[in-house]
Design a protein around this motif. Structure first.
Motif, mmCIF file in Angstrom:
data_model
loop_
_atom_site.group_PDB
_atom_site.id
_atom_site.type_symbol
_atom_site.label_atom_id
_atom_site.label_comp_id
_atom_site.label_asym_id
_atom_site.label_seq_id
_atom_site.Cartn_x
_atom_site.Cartn_y
_atom_site.Cartn_z
ATOM 1 N N LYS A 11 34.754 2.603 -30.240
ATOM 2 C CA LYS A 11 34.325 3.129 -31.874
ATOM 3 C C LYS A 11 35.018 2.191 -32.767
ATOM 4 C CE LYS A 11 33.770 7.987 -30.719
ATOM 5 N NZ LYS A 11 34.444 9.285 -30.912
ATOM 6 N N ALA A 12 36.521 1.694 -32.471
ATOM 7 C CA ALA A 12 36.873 0.720 -33.401
ATOM 8 C C ALA A 12 36.357 -0.559 -33.568
ATOM 9 C CB ALA A 12 38.300 0.636 -33.053
ATOM 10 N N THR A 13 35.649 -0.941 -32.305
ATOM 11 C CA THR A 13 34.788 -2.316 -32.515
ATOM 12 C C THR A 13 33.707 -1.990 -33.167
ATOM 13 O OG1 THR A 13 35.559 -3.124 -30.305
ATOM 14 C CG2 THR A 13 33.775 -3.929 -31.208
ATOM 15 N N PRO A 44 22.468 -12.488 -40.771
ATOM 16 C CA PRO A 44 22.337 -11.908 -39.360
ATOM 17 C C PRO A 44 22.777 -13.266 -38.037
ATOM 18 C CG PRO A 44 20.326 -11.442 -40.734
ATOM 19 C CD PRO A 44 21.349 -12.398 -41.622
ATOM 20 N N GLN A 45 22.278 -14.243 -38.386
ATOM 21 C CA GLN A 45 22.946 -15.372 -37.690
ATOM 22 C C GLN A 45 24.512 -15.433 -37.321
ATOM 23 O OE1 GLN A 45 21.396 -19.236 -38.293
ATOM 24 N NE2 GLN A 45 21.926 -20.003 -36.412
ATOM 25 N N GLU A 46 25.316 -15.366 -38.352
ATOM 26 C CA GLU A 46 26.569 -15.184 -38.427
ATOM 27 C C GLU A 46 27.055 -14.030 -37.842
ATOM 28 O OE1 GLU A 46 30.558 -16.600 -39.288
ATOM 29 O OE2 GLU A 46 28.716 -17.608 -39.075
ATOM 30 N N LEU A 47 26.343 -12.815 -38.037
ATOM 31 C CA LEU A 47 26.929 -11.392 -37.591
ATOM 32 C C LEU A 47 26.774 -11.823 -35.727
ATOM 33 C CD1 LEU A 47 27.534 -8.587 -37.683
ATOM 34 C CD2 LEU A 47 25.201 -8.101 -37.827
ATOM 35 N N MET A 97 29.763 -11.327 -33.182
ATOM 36 C CA MET A 97 29.693 -10.443 -32.158
ATOM 37 C C MET A 97 29.821 -11.046 -30.767
ATOM 38 S SD MET A 97 26.477 -7.864 -33.364
ATOM 39 C CE MET A 97 26.954 -6.694 -34.481
ATOM 40 N N ASN A 98 29.165 -12.260 -30.506
ATOM 41 C CA ASN A 98 29.186 -12.985 -29.259
ATOM 42 C C ASN A 98 30.826 -13.483 -29.025
ATOM 43 O OD1 ASN A 98 26.571 -12.829 -28.262
ATOM 44 N ND2 ASN A 98 26.077 -14.555 -29.751
ATOM 45 N N ILE A 99 31.532 -13.680 -29.929
ATOM 46 C CA ILE A 99 32.943 -14.120 -29.622
ATOM 47 C C ILE A 99 33.668 -13.145 -29.158
ATOM 48 C CG2 ILE A 99 35.109 -14.923 -31.109
ATOM 49 C CD1 ILE A 99 33.108 -16.415 -32.674
ATOM 50 N N ASP A 100 33.378 -11.677 -29.720
ATOM 51 C CA ASP A 100 33.966 -10.575 -29.621
ATOM 52 C C ASP A 100 34.093 -10.110 -27.696
ATOM 53 O OD1 ASP A 100 35.387 -8.091 -29.050
ATOM 54 O OD2 ASP A 100 35.146 -7.336 -31.156
#
Length: 128
Positions: A24-26, A75-78, A82-85
């Motif tokens: 939930k925090a993520t 959206p590309q930056e988002l 997300m891929n880094i996390d």
């Protein structure tokens, strides 16, 4: 020059390896990121769900869907963030062809079931 604002929908599946509160925090972290850089229309947290197939030897994940409006570069930056996390198992960001509309909050299932039970009892009392 006027900036073009598009509508997007982002779905992410977060790992439950660290618990549901961490998931939930993520989701909250990415919701805050969207709010800071775009107009957040709606966040729909589906919660714990069974995966169709194992991902990283996990059979369950925490699902969330966010609908937002932003410029075309966000959206590309988002997706990149997300891929880094490491706790994010899968993501999908799509451009919507229609205008997003925030859905009304529905009554919880328990309340609806109680209302139906009361409605069924009333005609039985009249029959006596």
């Amino acid at each position: 020059m006027e900036k073009i604002i598009n509508s997007y929908e982002s779905m992410l599946i977060v790992s439950l390896a660290n618990g549901e509160e961490a998931a939930k925090a993520t989701v909250g972290k990415f919701t805050d990121l969207i709010t800071a850089n775009a107009e957040l229309v709606q966040v729909d947290e589906w919660g714990r769900r069974r995966l169709a197939y194992l991902i990283d030897d996990m059979s369950e994940g925490y699902y969330a869907v966010a609908t937002f409006k932003s410029e075309s570069d966000f959206p590309q930056e988002l997706q990149r963030l997300m891929n880094i996390d490491e706790s994010v198992m899968r993501i999908m960001v799509i451009k919507l062809e229609h205008e997003p509309v925030a859905k009304a909050v529905e009554a919880p299932v328990e309340e609806a079931a109680q209302e139906e039970a009361v409605a069924e009892e009333v005609p039985a009392a009249d029959a006596e």
